[in-house]
Scaffold this motif. Structure first.
Motif, short mmCIF file in Angstrom:
data_model
loop_
_atom_site.label_atom_id
_atom_site.label_comp_id
_atom_site.label_asym_id
_atom_site.label_seq_id
_atom_site.Cartn_x
_atom_site.Cartn_y
_atom_site.Cartn_z
N LEU A 98 8.50 -1.22 8.45
CA LEU A 98 7.69 -1.68 7.33
C LEU A 98 7.21 -0.51 6.48
O LEU A 98 7.23 -0.55 5.25
CB LEU A 98 6.49 -2.48 7.85
CG LEU A 98 6.75 -3.92 8.31
CD1 LEU A 98 5.52 -4.49 9.00
CD2 LEU A 98 7.14 -4.79 7.12
N SER A 99 6.77 0.56 7.15
CA SER A 99 6.24 1.71 6.43
C SER A 99 7.33 2.43 5.65
O SER A 99 7.15 2.78 4.47
CB SER A 99 5.58 2.67 7.42
OG SER A 99 4.90 3.70 6.75
N VAL A 100 8.49 2.66 6.29
CA VAL A 100 9.59 3.36 5.61
C VAL A 100 10.14 2.52 4.47
O VAL A 100 10.52 3.06 3.41
CB VAL A 100 10.70 3.72 6.62
CG1 VAL A 100 11.94 4.23 5.91
CG2 VAL A 100 10.20 4.75 7.61
N GLY B 84 0.82 -1.21 0.00
CA GLY B 84 0.00 0.00 0.00
C GLY B 84 0.84 1.25 0.00
O GLY B 84 0.59 2.20 -0.75
N ASN B 85 1.90 1.27 0.82
CA ASN B 85 2.78 2.43 0.87
C ASN B 85 3.60 2.58 -0.41
O ASN B 85 3.90 3.70 -0.85
CB ASN B 85 3.72 2.34 2.07
CG ASN B 85 3.05 2.79 3.36
OD1 ASN B 85 1.90 3.22 3.34
ND2 ASN B 85 3.76 2.67 4.46
N VAL C 125 3.25 7.83 8.87
CA VAL C 125 2.14 6.87 8.77
C VAL C 125 2.41 5.66 9.65
O VAL C 125 1.53 5.17 10.38
CB VAL C 125 1.94 6.45 7.30
CG1 VAL C 125 1.03 5.24 7.20
CG2 VAL C 125 1.34 7.60 6.51
N GLY C 126 3.65 5.13 9.58
CA GLY C 126 4.00 3.97 10.41
C GLY C 126 3.88 4.27 11.89
O GLY C 126 3.40 3.45 12.67
N ILE D 108 -1.27 -1.57 7.63
CA ILE D 108 -0.18 -1.79 8.59
C ILE D 108 -0.73 -1.98 9.99
O ILE D 108 -0.28 -2.87 10.74
CB ILE D 108 0.81 -0.61 8.54
CG1 ILE D 108 1.59 -0.64 7.22
CG2 ILE D 108 1.77 -0.65 9.72
CD1 ILE D 108 2.53 0.53 7.03
N MET D 109 -1.71 -1.20 10.38
CA MET D 109 -2.29 -1.32 11.72
C MET D 109 -2.94 -2.70 11.91
O MET D 109 -2.75 -3.35 12.96
CB MET D 109 -3.33 -0.22 11.95
CG MET D 109 -3.92 -0.23 13.35
SD MET D 109 -5.00 1.19 13.68
CE MET D 109 -6.33 0.88 12.53
N ASN D 110 -3.67 -3.16 10.89
CA ASN D 110 -4.30 -4.47 11.01
C ASN D 110 -3.27 -5.59 11.13
O ASN D 110 -3.41 -6.52 11.92
CB ASN D 110 -5.19 -4.73 9.79
CG ASN D 110 -6.45 -3.89 9.80
OD1 ASN D 110 -6.92 -3.49 10.86
ND2 ASN D 110 -7.01 -3.61 8.63
#
Length: 396
Positions: free
Chosen positions: A328-330, A17-18, A372-373, A289-291
């Motif tokens: 994960l987000s970065v 997604g990111n 976001v992360g 990511i939250m899920n």
């Protein structure tokens, strides 16, 4: 990092997604910045950075402006003379008229070439250059000689590898001797800026009529006098046209800065909307990511309980989950940044739309994904930190 590497498929899907969101944002930003840079350069090249333009209508923003400008009289050579007489800070002023016409050399015919009639001061403006031959001299302009300077593309299309200087062409069926050809200028969004022929104003009026609609371009003696020169030109035209104090100007005066300001104002809203729409996908990526992190907390309940039983503090567990979420987000942001640049450069190479890659775009992509992360990892991290160690160890 070991946990991320141990679940490669899940980690890849989590970052997807990111990757898409940041790639889209970077591609859009790069293309918009490229278009802005090219259009800004074209505006400055067309009007000059230290010059101002006087024309019949000016910059029309509303329907009322368009309606009011319909009755404005044409700009004439008398207007140019009035500005020249009145102004004390004026360095040069030229009048220019343009029409589309036919240009022929032997059996080669170019239709709808931009024919530009100019007055003697045109050589004082950097818009006109000669790569081969020379420019039309002021004496030739004053005496209405049948001479012409060709734009770079016009010269190439008419003569190929031949030297165009001193050859005779026909403009609207009338003979003109070529005295020079201009230097090439960059195209704007794939549109050539070198399809033109420059001729003396007197010859232009014989070809297209004695009352063409003119545009005046003026430059002060020094750039610092630009505003003063504009004020003097405005007063001179109002006097020449006998306008009363309460009457509005029946002409337009503007600079390249005015045009650039309007362009940037128009594109700023479009830029914000595009980035906002693409940014919504970042929210979707954050929710994914939250899920995933909530699922990670559920899977590792016994591990978390054991760590708390061995003395791990709340902030240790909070940082453990947050670090995994941010990494994960970065990671998705870094991949997306490279993907966005590749898409922008690829589109730029295949289409006339330019792209501009700026270092701050990289910082933007990484910073947004880190935020976001952090934001969407807070709830799973807080949930992990609040687990009771006895209950956690008791779960199978």
């Amino acid at each position: 990092m070991r946990a991320i590497w141990a679940n490669k498929l899940r980690s890849s899907l989590t970052t997807l997604g990111n990757v898409v969101a940041v790639g889209s944002i970077i591609a859009v930003v790069s293309l918009i910045q490229g278009v802005n840079a090219e259009v800004s350069g074209a505006i400055v090249s067309e009007f000059g950075s230290d010059s101002f333009v006087v024309d019949r209508e000016g910059l029309l923003m509303t329907e009322a402006d368009i309606e009011a400008a319909r009755n404005n009289p044409r700009i004439s050579l008398d207007d140019a003379d009035a500005i020249r007489r009145f102004s004390t800070s004026l360095g040069a002023i030229m009048a220019e008229a343009t029409r589309s016409g036919e240009v022929r050399y032997r059996d080669r015919l170019l239709e709808r070439v931009n024919i530009r009639g100019v007055t003697r001061d045109y050589i004082d403006f950097p818009l006109f250059t000669a790569d081969r031959g020379r420019l039309i001299s002021p004496t030739e302009v004053d005496s209405n000689r049948g001479v012409a300077v060709l734009g770079f593309d016009t010269a190439n299309r008419l003569f190929d590898t031949l030297d165009p200087v001193d050859r005779t062409i026909k403009i609207q069926g009338v003979n003109f001797r070529v005295v020079g050809a201009s230097e090439p200028t960059p195209s704007t969004l794939g549109q050539s800026q070198d399809e033109y022929v420059v001729i003396p104003m007197g010859r232009f009026r014989k070809l297209f009529g004695s009352r063409p609609s003119l545009t005046l371009m003026a430059r002060p003696q020094s750039p610092e006098q630009l505003d003063h020169a504009i004020n003097e030109a405005t007063v001179a035209l109002r006097i020449e046209r006998r306008l009363r104090p309460r009457e509005d100007n029946d002409f337009g005066v503007f600079t390249s800065g005015t045009v650039l300001g309007l362009y940037e104002q128009a594109t700023a809203g479009i830029f914000a909307v595009l980035v906002g729409i693409v940014g919504l996908s970042l929210v979707v990526g954050g929710i994914v990511i939250m899920n995933i992190m909530l699922m990670v907390v559920s899977e590792r309940t016994r591990e978390i309980g054991l760590r708390k039983a061995l003395g791990a503090r709340r902030r240790d567990l909070l940082w453990q989950i947050l670090a995994e979420s941010i990494i994960l987000s970065v990671l998705g942001g870094a991949i997306g940044t490279g993907l966005g640049f590749s898409v922008a450069i690829g589109l730029s190479s295949m289409t006339p739309v330019p792209a501009a890659v700026h270092p701050w775009s990289v910082l933007l992509g990484i910073t947004m994904t880190a935020a976001v992360g952090l934001f969407f990892g807070l709830y799973p991290a807080a949930r992990a930190a609040s687990l009771d160690p006895i209950s956690a160890l008791g779960r199978s």
